[in-house]
Scaffold this motif. Structure first.
Motif: not given
Length: 361
Positions: A190-216
């Motif tokens: 975003g405009d403030d350049r802060r990292r996005t936070r991912i909050s998902a305490p019940r997550l069992t499966w994650l795929k985080l691939t080929a993204n641009s910008g600042r990694t969350p």
């Protein structure tokens, strides 16, 4: 002799299932075929608006009437929208179409896919928080996600979220119910350049691939079982001075200017509970430096490419933080074979681990 109408003799459930493969306007037109078809469209479980080159504004009136005339007892399983052209004002219509009874829709959507494919005129922007007590799966392809759109606190049944080619301009992706999350080829920032936070305490499966910008930033995911992360050269989290890992230049904004204090903990801490983990990166990536490595107390299967391993010290460090590791796969270039050799020696004399090498020339 007139042939018997065997199709109309089929149970209503089967006919409604068939209607779900038609465009919504085509399904409504079947009401003129015979008396038994007159009201089938009112309770069909799938609404499909996926005809390419459709303008949202051109179908807005039809959709409004469709939801108004639907049978309120008909449970909507899927709302599929794929419009190639759109305007900024369309965001409000899209959100209204997938909301719960009492707001706009008479149906109760449990699953919604909005595969927006932007043309040269730009993306549609989605910004109001989504509200649905019945939504369990959401797919977003292409839109710009702003404000609190990815705050799913008002979607208590959401289990599966997939975002592809989206522009994520919100500070948080949060859900207390989410179990599966895929973020692929998206742009963070975003405009403030802060990292996005991912909050998902019940997550069992994650795929985080080929993204641009600042990694969350990944917050704790204690129930995580399987994760795949790939940091490619579109990421801003790369070192501009050195090809592998951190450098010694204090002016390197990515190595020493991370807003969370230590760039290495952006990803690894959130992945610590995984039992199966795949990590791939380009050589310039700085987020997988194993100096910030937590203990992976449940990790049994690990795949790394040569750039994640990086150096001999990192190769040994990995093993020191994976006490129950059983299977290790290394995807290596020729120049990285020495890492594999040292790692295999360590396995041989200290622990019994199945090591597999994948060699790329």
């Amino acid at each position: 002799m007139v042939a018997a109408d065997r199709i109309s003799a089929l149970p209503d459930g089967i006919l409604q299932h068939v209607l779900g493969f038609l465009q919504a306007d085509e399904a409504v037109r079947t009401s003129v075929l015979a008396p038994c078809w007159r009201d089938l469209w009112r309770t069909m479980p799938v609404l499909r608006i996926t005809r390419r080159r459709v303008f949202v504004q051109s179908i807005r009136r039809f959709m409004d009437h469709l939801f108004l005339l639907r049978d309120r007892s008909g449970l909507l399983d899927a709302l599929l929208i794929d419009c190639v052209r759109h305007l900024e004002d369309d965001a409000l219509n899209i959100n209204l179409w997938i909301r719960d009874p009492g707001t706009h829709c008479c149906a109760r959507p449990r699953w919604c896919a909005c595969p927006w494919h932007a043309d040269v005129r730009g993306h549609v922007s989605l910004y109001p928080p989504l509200v649905s007590n019945h939504l369990t799966r959401l797919e977003l392809h292409g839109p710009t996600l702003q404000a609190q759109y990815l705050d799913f606190s008002r979607c208590p049944g959401l289990k599966d979220l997939k975002m592809t080619s989206c522009k994520i301009c919100t500070g948080v992706v949060s859900s207390l119910s989410l179990e599966r999350l895929c973020i692929d080829q998206c742009s963070f920032g975003g405009d403030d350049r802060r990292r996005t936070r991912i909050s998902a305490p019940r997550l069992t499966w994650l795929k985080l691939t080929a993204n641009s910008g600042r990694t969350p930033v990944l917050e704790d995911m204690p129930l995580l079982v399987t994760a795949e992360v790939f940091i490619d050269d579109k990421s801003e989290d790369t070192c501009q001075y050195k090809d592998q890992g951190y450098c010694d230049e204090n002016s390197c904004v990515n190595c020493y200017g991370s807003d969370d204090g230590s760039a290495g903990c952006v990803l690894l801490q959130g992945l610590a509970a995984a039992a199966e983990l795949k990590l791939r990166s380009v050589p310039q990536a700085v987020l997988l430096d194993w100096r910030f490595c937590p203990t992976f107390s449940k990790l049994k299967t690990l795949l790394l490419d040569g750039w994640c391993v990086g150096t001999t010290d990192n190769a040994l460090c990995i093993l020191q933080h994976t006490p129950v590791l059983e299977n290790l796969t290394l995807e290596l270039l020729k120049v990285s074979l020495f890492v594999a050799q040292i790692s295999m020696c360590y396995h041989t004399y200290h622990r019994s681990i199945n090591v597999q090498l994948r060699h790329f020339s």
